[in-house]
Write an enzyme that holds these catalytic residues in place. Structure first.
Site, PDB file in Angstrom:
ATOM      1  NE  ARG A 105     -90.337 -13.669 -18.528  1.00 14.97           N
ATOM      2  CZ  ARG A 105     -90.306 -12.136 -19.576  1.00 14.97           C
ATOM      3  NH1 ARG A 105     -90.326 -12.689 -20.769  1.00 14.97           N
ATOM      4  NH2 ARG A 105     -88.960 -11.405 -19.507  1.00 14.97           N
ATOM      5  CB  THR A 109     -88.360 -22.492 -20.083  1.00 14.96           C
ATOM      6  OG1 THR A 109     -88.613 -22.231 -19.225  1.00 14.96           O
ATOM      7  CG2 THR A 109     -87.132 -23.289 -19.795  1.00 14.96           C
ATOM      8  CG  ASP A 201     -88.125  -6.490 -14.212  1.00 18.55           C
ATOM      9  OD1 ASP A 201     -88.195  -7.695 -14.499  1.00 18.55           O
ATOM     10  OD2 ASP A 201     -89.116  -6.393 -13.127  1.00 18.55           O
ATOM     11  CG  ASP A 204     -86.696  -5.528 -10.481  1.00 20.33           C
ATOM     12  OD1 ASP A 204     -86.468  -6.280 -10.007  1.00 20.33           O
ATOM     13  OD2 ASP A 204     -85.449  -5.742 -11.395  1.00 20.33           O
TER      14      ASP A 204
HETATM   15  N1  URA Z   1     -91.683  -7.762 -17.853  1.00 18.65           N
HETATM   16  C1  URA Z   1     -90.843  -6.642 -17.601  1.00 18.65           C
HETATM   17  O1  URA Z   1     -90.823  -6.276 -16.317  1.00 18.65           O
HETATM   18  N2  URA Z   1     -89.856  -6.070 -18.277  1.00 18.65           N
HETATM   19  C2  URA Z   1     -90.455  -6.382 -19.847  1.00 18.65           C
HETATM   20  O2  URA Z   1     -89.734  -6.006 -21.010  1.00 18.65           O
HETATM   21  C3  URA Z   1     -90.707  -8.355 -20.232  1.00 18.65           C
HETATM   22  C4  URA Z   1     -91.805  -8.339 -19.566  1.00 18.65           C
END
Ligand code: URA
Length: 210
Positions: A105, A109, A201, A204
């Site tokens: 991502r 943007t 995330d 992560d």
């Molecule tokens: N991707 C993620 O890992 N967490 C989010 O909250 C949104 C996209």
């Protein structure tokens, strides 16, 4: 599957998800819980697989017993966080074929950029289950489904852990034919495109990269 959205409200799923959301949960526990939840979600996403019968001999008599019909499923992990769901689903469906879609991502943007695409042959003849734990803006999920359709897939389901209303709406608009199975629908996205309350995330947290 007829519903566009299925929320798996099973107590075990909800309990495990709460532990995963907690920021004090370790990488090890997060990964283990994700594996466990993915088994339970996979149970739901495969609920209406087509069946046929096969004649077998039990120790007592002959019977026409139910077996799955058609070609093996294709599981497609949307990298990298999709891999966290993949292990659990493969435990339940060990003969499935596996593909990978690499999208990242653009943080400015929020649009998806493709960097990898490798999927099994004959996608048109298989049920394809796309895996991505977080349905956030829906941009990368919709783009991944576009690629799967371009590769021939016609029967696709999307399995995630958490979904934002924005992502569900985006997917419904772009791919109304793709049912979504999730453990929860959260409140909204924040200004950075994160699901809130969410779990942070997912990549992560499962790989310990932050
Ligand atoms: N991707 C993620 O890992 N967490 C989010 O909250 C949104 C996209």
């Amino acid at each position: 599957m007829t519903e566009h959205l299925t929320v798996v409200d099973h107590p075990l799923v909800q309990h495990k998800l709460t532990i995963m959301r907690d920021k004090s949960t370790s990488t090890k526990s997060f990964r283990q819980l994700l594996r466990e939840i993915s088994l339970l979600l996979a149970y739901e996403v495969t609920r209406e697989l087509p069946m046929t019968t096969e004649r077998i001999e039990t120790p007592l008599e002959t019977m026409d017993a139910p077996v799955l019909a058609g070609k093996k499923l294709a599981l497609v992990s949307i990298l990298r966080a999709g891999n966290g769901l993949l292990d659990g689903v493969l435990e339940l469906v060990p003969a499935a074929r596996v593909g990978f879609v690499g999208l990242y991502r653009d943080e400015r943007t929020l649009q998806p950029i493709q960097y990898y695409f490798k999927v099994p042959e004959d996608l048109a003849d298989r049920l394809v289950i796309a895996l991505d734990p977080m349905l956030a803006t829906g941009n990368s999920s919709a783009a991944a489904i576009d690629l799967l359709k371009e590769a021939g897939a016609t029967n696709i389901r999307f399995m995630c852990l958490l979904a934002a209303p924005e992502g569900i709406a985006r997917m419904k608009e772009a791919h109304p034919d793709v049912p979504i199975v999730t453990a929860a629908v959260d409140t909204k996205l924040n200004e950075k495109g994160y699901i809130v309350p969410g779990l942070g995330d997912a990549g992560d947290r499962m790989f310990g990269t932050k």
